[in-house]
Design an enzyme around this catalytic site. Structure first.
Site, PDB file in Angstrom:
ATOM      1  N   ASP A 192       7.519   3.224  -2.536  1.00  0.00           N
ATOM      2  CA  ASP A 192       7.703   4.330  -1.598  1.00  0.00           C
ATOM      3  C   ASP A 192       9.103   4.286  -0.983  1.00  0.00           C
ATOM      4  O   ASP A 192       9.829   5.265  -1.022  1.00  0.00           O
ATOM      5  CB  ASP A 192       6.605   4.322  -0.517  1.00  0.00           C
ATOM      6  N   ARG A 197      -0.597   7.178   6.938  1.00  0.00           N
ATOM      7  CA  ARG A 197      -0.436   7.118   5.478  1.00  0.00           C
ATOM      8  C   ARG A 197      -1.004   8.367   4.805  1.00  0.00           C
ATOM      9  O   ARG A 197      -0.574   8.754   3.730  1.00  0.00           O
ATOM     10  CB  ARG A 197      -1.165   5.887   4.909  1.00  0.00           C
ATOM     11  N   ASP A 217       3.376   4.014   6.440  1.00  0.00           N
ATOM     12  CA  ASP A 217       2.665   3.855   7.719  1.00  0.00           C
ATOM     13  C   ASP A 217       3.553   3.460   8.884  1.00  0.00           C
ATOM     14  O   ASP A 217       4.670   2.967   8.701  1.00  0.00           O
ATOM     15  CB  ASP A 217       1.603   2.767   7.568  1.00  0.00           C
ATOM     16  N   LYS A 276       0.813  -1.199   0.000  1.00  0.00           N
ATOM     17  CA  LYS A 276       0.000   0.000   0.000  1.00  0.00           C
ATOM     18  C   LYS A 276       0.852   1.257   0.000  1.00  0.00           C
ATOM     19  O   LYS A 276       0.394   2.330  -0.370  1.00  0.00           O
ATOM     20  CB  LYS A 276      -0.855   0.053   1.275  1.00  0.00           C
ATOM     21  N   GLY A 277       2.086   1.132   0.480  1.00  0.00           N
ATOM     22  CA  GLY A 277       2.903   2.310   0.766  1.00  0.00           C
ATOM     23  C   GLY A 277       3.082   3.299  -0.378  1.00  0.00           C
ATOM     24  O   GLY A 277       3.168   4.501  -0.164  1.00  0.00           O
TER      25      GLY A 277
HETATM   26  C1  PRP Z   1       7.294  -1.490   2.884  1.00  0.00           C
HETATM   27  C2  PRP Z   1       7.529  -0.557   1.703  1.00  0.00           C
HETATM   28  C3  PRP Z   1       8.206  -1.421   0.699  1.00  0.00           C
HETATM   29  C4  PRP Z   1       8.960  -2.436   1.561  1.00  0.00           C
HETATM   30  C5  PRP Z   1      10.404  -2.092   1.563  1.00  0.00           C
HETATM   31  O1  PRP Z   1       6.127  -2.196   2.666  1.00  0.00           O
HETATM   32  O2  PRP Z   1       6.314  -0.043   1.224  1.00  0.00           O
HETATM   33  O3  PRP Z   1       7.286  -2.091  -0.139  1.00  0.00           O
HETATM   34  O4  PRP Z   1       8.415  -2.348   2.883  1.00  0.00           O
HETATM   35  O5  PRP Z   1      11.096  -2.927   2.431  1.00  0.00           O
HETATM   36  P1  PRP Z   1      12.313  -3.860   2.022  1.00  0.00           P
HETATM   37  O6  PRP Z   1      13.191  -3.121   1.078  1.00  0.00           O
HETATM   38  O7  PRP Z   1      12.966  -4.082   3.360  1.00  0.00           O
HETATM   39  O8  PRP Z   1      11.744  -5.115   1.448  1.00  0.00           O
HETATM   40  P2  PRP Z   1       5.327  -2.931   3.814  1.00  0.00           P
HETATM   41  O9  PRP Z   1       5.670  -4.395   3.804  1.00  0.00           O
HETATM   42  O10 PRP Z   1       5.499  -2.214   5.115  1.00  0.00           O
HETATM   43  O11 PRP Z   1       3.818  -2.816   3.312  1.00  0.00           O
HETATM   44  P3  PRP Z   1       2.965  -1.513   2.936  1.00  0.00           P
HETATM   45  O12 PRP Z   1       3.577  -0.929   1.680  1.00  0.00           O
HETATM   46  O13 PRP Z   1       1.600  -2.062   2.697  1.00  0.00           O
HETATM   47  O14 PRP Z   1       3.027  -0.549   4.092  1.00  0.00           O
END
Ligand code: PRP
Length: 176
Positions: A100, A165, A159, A42-43
């Site tokens: 993001d 968000r 988030d 979602k980010g």
């Molecule tokens: C977060 C962010 C990225 C990922 C990056 O997503 O949005 O997609 O983590 O992390 P990494 O490089 O350590 O893999 P999250 O899993 O928190 O889900 P969200 O986007 O739904 O908040």
């Protein structure tokens, strides 16, 4: 963790101006070549909607993925999987993954490997924030909004426990 304070890191004005510059760079890079922008939910949702509206690409296609990741941070025990895959074909198109944050790099490592098998002409990553502090997988980001050394940030799609968000700017969480 209880949140004591949200400390401003990137203002709404800074973000707007970086997003416009990224959109112009991306437009110049792809020109009229077939292009799919893939939002990593979602980010990236807020960044994605601003970015694609700032782009002028004439035939841009949009799609979405949602990923979940299990396990601890280290490469041996981290498993990433799709909870939602793209719905349009990537075959014969350039693909721009819109993230993001790139943090450890596991999410992008998984997505690049998956998309590589789908016949895309090229795969590139645009990350609003490229955070190198905890990087475990070697991931090359092609377009970057803001490099960031460290810090736990929220806002503009990002988030903490599903909150913040909707904030229009990016803040660092200061714990109690
Ligand atoms: C977060 C962010 C990225 C990922 C990056 O997503 O949005 O997609 O983590 O992390 P990494 O490089 O350590 O893999 P999250 O899993 O928190 O889900 P969200 O986007 O739904 O908040």
């Amino acid at each position: 963790m209880k949140v004591k304070e949200l400390k401003p890191v990137f203002s709404q004005e800074q973000i707007t101006s970086r997003v416009a510059a990224l959109a112009a760079d991306i437009d110049a890079h792809y020109d009229q070549a077939p292009l799919v922008a893939v939002c990593v939910l979602k980010g990236a949702c807020v960044f994605f909607t601003d970015l694609v509206r700032a782009m002028k690409h004439p035939t841009l296609e949009l799609d979405f993925v949602r990923l979940s990741s299990y396990g601890t941070g280290d490469s041996s025990s981290r498993t990433v999987s799709f909870t939602k895959d793209v719905e349009i074909s990537l075959q014969g198109k350039h693909v721009l993954i819109v993230e993001d944050i790139v943090d450890t790099g596991h999410t992008m490592d998984f997505l690049l490997r998956q998309f590589m098998a789908r016949g895309a002409i090229s795969l590139r990553i645009v990350a609003l924030v490229d955070k190198c502090e905890r990087r475990e997988m070697q991931i090359a980001t092609d377009f970057v909004g803001f490099p960031l050394e460290s810090g736990f940030i929220v806002g503009y799609g990002i988030d903490y426990a599903e909150r913040y968000r909707n904030l229009p700017a990016i803040y660092e969480v200061v714990p109690e």
